[in-house]
Design an enzyme around this catalytic site. Structure first.
Site, PDB file in Angstrom:
ATOM      1  N   ASP A  95      -6.744  -7.409  14.007  1.00 55.49           N
ATOM      2  CA  ASP A  95      -6.536  -8.985  14.309  1.00 55.49           C
ATOM      3  C   ASP A  95      -7.357  -9.484  15.501  1.00 55.49           C
ATOM      4  OD1 ASP A  95      -5.186  -7.111  16.118  1.00 55.49           O
ATOM      5  OD2 ASP A  95      -3.202  -7.545  15.354  1.00 55.49           O
ATOM      6  N   ASP A 122       8.200  -6.551   8.921  1.00 53.69           N
ATOM      7  CA  ASP A 122       9.679  -6.754   9.718  1.00 53.69           C
ATOM      8  C   ASP A 122       9.724  -8.456  10.048  1.00 53.69           C
ATOM      9  OD1 ASP A 122       7.335  -6.024  11.521  1.00 53.69           O
ATOM     10  OD2 ASP A 122       8.895  -5.673  12.779  1.00 53.69           O
ATOM     11  N   ASP A 147       3.878  -9.505   8.828  1.00 57.75           N
ATOM     12  CA  ASP A 147       4.125  -8.048   8.948  1.00 57.75           C
ATOM     13  C   ASP A 147       5.501  -7.548   8.287  1.00 57.75           C
ATOM     14  OD1 ASP A 147       1.944  -7.267   9.892  1.00 57.75           O
ATOM     15  OD2 ASP A 147       2.571  -6.652  11.845  1.00 57.75           O
ATOM     16  N   ASP A 152       0.789  -1.279   0.001  1.00 55.76           N
ATOM     17  CA  ASP A 152       0.001   0.146  -0.150  1.00 55.76           C
ATOM     18  C   ASP A 152       0.884   1.352   0.008  1.00 55.76           C
ATOM     19  OD1 ASP A 152      -2.242  -1.287  -0.394  1.00 55.76           O
ATOM     20  OD2 ASP A 152      -3.289  -0.705   1.878  1.00 55.76           O
TER      21      ASP A 152
END
Length: 531
Positions: free
Chosen positions: A277, A185, A183, A124
């Site tokens: 989540d 990282d 995610d 995004d």
């Protein structure tokens, strides 16, 4: 004459209103402290029992290499022997210049049949240069034969939740039975799918398998060491107990594998809060699905090493659950008993939400930063403050927490003082979420530096839900540029005044704690925390 009348009026208000209110606040804090202590003690006993059970199991079967059993070992030796389901790996990211190569490379390096694995990069990013770099990285792996798809939206509706929702609607994604989420990282090991997917294959009633986070930069500074202590307790105790006793825990938003059918039955991804989540996990649990936590499987990731990034993260983690509690409360109560037992409802509302997401934040700030200093000013002759609540109960809770990170036991005092200062920030965020006030839906992407390399420090990205004001978080700049936090400095000044008052007039030696706590507030207030 007038001054005498004012003094008389103040004494009347003090004796009739202030002191009774303060004593009531003490009793409320006592009750909340005992509730929190009993919950921590219960979880400690469960973890101890689980440890004994697993120890006995290992003794009875020496050939077992981990707690998953022989099935997982067989799959590790020959993954092609299993009836491998189709797996989609989603990697949502937003202007992740420092870490996109790490997550994409780690995901593409996972061991799984190539015809049963699809990597989906949900980018995004609003920076064209970063979009080009991420797309080029995906093309590089595609050239090596990896099934990887690059998806970039023109409309960022729903942010992370919206990106993953749209990703699941792609034609190739509909063929997948499972979806793993990382995610930007997070760097899974090559055997991640081999150690998590068998749990879902073996039990069709399991919707989610959650792995533990493993921190690559825990030793970077004192701030990251303190975070490691808090998060180790969360994973090794809270997630472990929730999985073993209730089949439910909060999905951490990453390092997990979902059954697509369960995700769809729960209503899919929704962006009504900043903890989409956790929202998904609660809705899936209310439909009878169970979760499994695999603590022996770790996924490398990065802790925020700047105070500003950490503050924004904690705002989201405190505000979001409180806001979700407000929206999900009646839904949990009215859920059919056939799907959700009363015991599980009690765990959800009382233990998971009320104690951990509300009481833990409100108690820490109100008791240790407001009530105790106020009792010092009021005097022990007028307000009774039980010492077992002020000293022994917090000490017991702290020791239970520290047991999960024994290498950092010497940092306990720093951890306590820092957590008390941060409790002001968390309490504010919790109240914002409960009242759904301004910033309730603010979303700030946590600043990532890429394996804690200080040369790769970039500004964080900040977005808000539609209709919300957009703010910006950046890495530390100059001392006089947004590094001074006025609220923490005022807190330090108030605590210092109470400490000096206790030295002059007190009898309980609370000034020792108040001096240390005021020093911690000043250190945080002037920005001397983190990198």
């Amino acid at each position: 004459m007038m001054s005498g009348g004012l003094a008389w009026a103040w004494r009347a208000v003090r004796c009739g209103v202030v002191l009774p209110t303060l004593q009531l606040a003490v009793y409320v804090c006592v009750a909340m402290s005992i509730m929190l202590f009993l919950e921590r003690l219960y979880m400690a006993l469960v973890v101890a029992a689980l440890w004994l059970i697993r120890r006995r199991r290992r003794r009875s079967n020496r050939r077992e290499q981990d707690d998953d059993g022989a099935e997982n070992d067989q799959l590790l030796q020959d993954p092609e022997a299993a009836n491998s389901p189709m797996v989609l790996v989603q990697i949502p990211m937003f202007n992740e210049k420092q870490v996109y190569r790490l997550s994409i490379g780690a995901a593409c390096g996972m061991t799984w049949p190539s015809d049963k694995l699809v990597i989906q990069v949900l980018d995004d990013s609003t920076d064209p240069a970063i979009r080009e770099m991420v797309e080029g990285e995906c093309g590089r792996w595609a050239g090596k034969g990896v099934s990887i798809r690059y998806e970039n939206r023109r409309n960022r509706s729903g942010y992370k939740a919206g990106a993953m929702r749209e990703g699941l609607r792609k034609a190739y994604a509909r063929e997948c039975e499972l979806v793993a989420i990382f995610d930007a990282d997070f760097q899974p090991d090559a055997d991640f799918l081999l150690r998590t997917v068998p749990v879902l294959v073996a039990d069709p009633g399991v919707a989610l398998v959650q792995a533990r986070w493993r921190f690559v930069n825990a030793d970077e500074c004192l701030l990251t060491r303190i975070q490691e202590m808090s998060l180790d307790y969360h994973f090794r105790v809270e997630q472990e107990v929730g999985s073993a006793c209730h089949g439910f825990f909060g999905f951490n938003g990453t390092a997990g594998v979902w059954r697509v059918r369960a995700l769809e039955e729960a209503g899919g991804w929704k962006e009504r809060t900043t903890v989409e989540d956790m929202d998904l996990a609660v809705r899936a649990s209310l439909r009878g699905w169970r979760f499994v936590y695999v603590g022996h499987v770790g996924v490398r990731n990065e802790l925020p090493s700047t105070l500003r990034a950490y503050r924004y993260q904690q705002h989201r983690w405190s505000c979001g659950p409180a806001n979700l509690f407000r929206k999900i409360f009646l839904e949990v109560l009215s859920s059919p008993t056939a799907r959700v037992s009363p015991w599980k409802k009690l765990h959800l509302l009382y233990d998971f939400f009320f104690l951990r997401k509300l009481v833990a934040h409100l108690l820490t700030f109100s008791f240790y930063c407001v009530v105790i200093p106020a009792c010092v000013l009021a005097g022990s002759d007028h307000v009774r403050l039980p010492k077992y609540v002020a000293l022994y109960v917090p000490a017991a809770i702290t020791l239970l927490n520290a047991a999960c990170t024994p290498r950092s036991c010497h940092l306990l005092i720093f951890w306590i003082l820092f957590e008390n200062v941060m409790s002001m920030h968390r309490t504010k965020a919790t109240l914002i979420g409960l009242l759904e006030a301004t910033r309730a839906n603010e979303w700030v992407v946590t600043d990532k530096r890429g394996n804690a390399n200080p040369k790769h420090q970039q500004p964080a990205n900040t977005t808000t839900r539609p209709g919300r004001k957009t703010t910006t978080s950046s890495s530390r700049t100059s001392f006089f540029n947004n590094d001074v936090h006025v609220a923490e400095i005022l807190l330090g000044a108030c605590l210092l005044y109470c400490a000096l008052y206790d030295i002059a007039y007190g009898r309980d030696s609370f000034y020792i704690y108040l001096l240390l706590q005021s020093a911690a507030a000043f250190i945080v207030g002037f920005g001397y925390v983190g990198t």
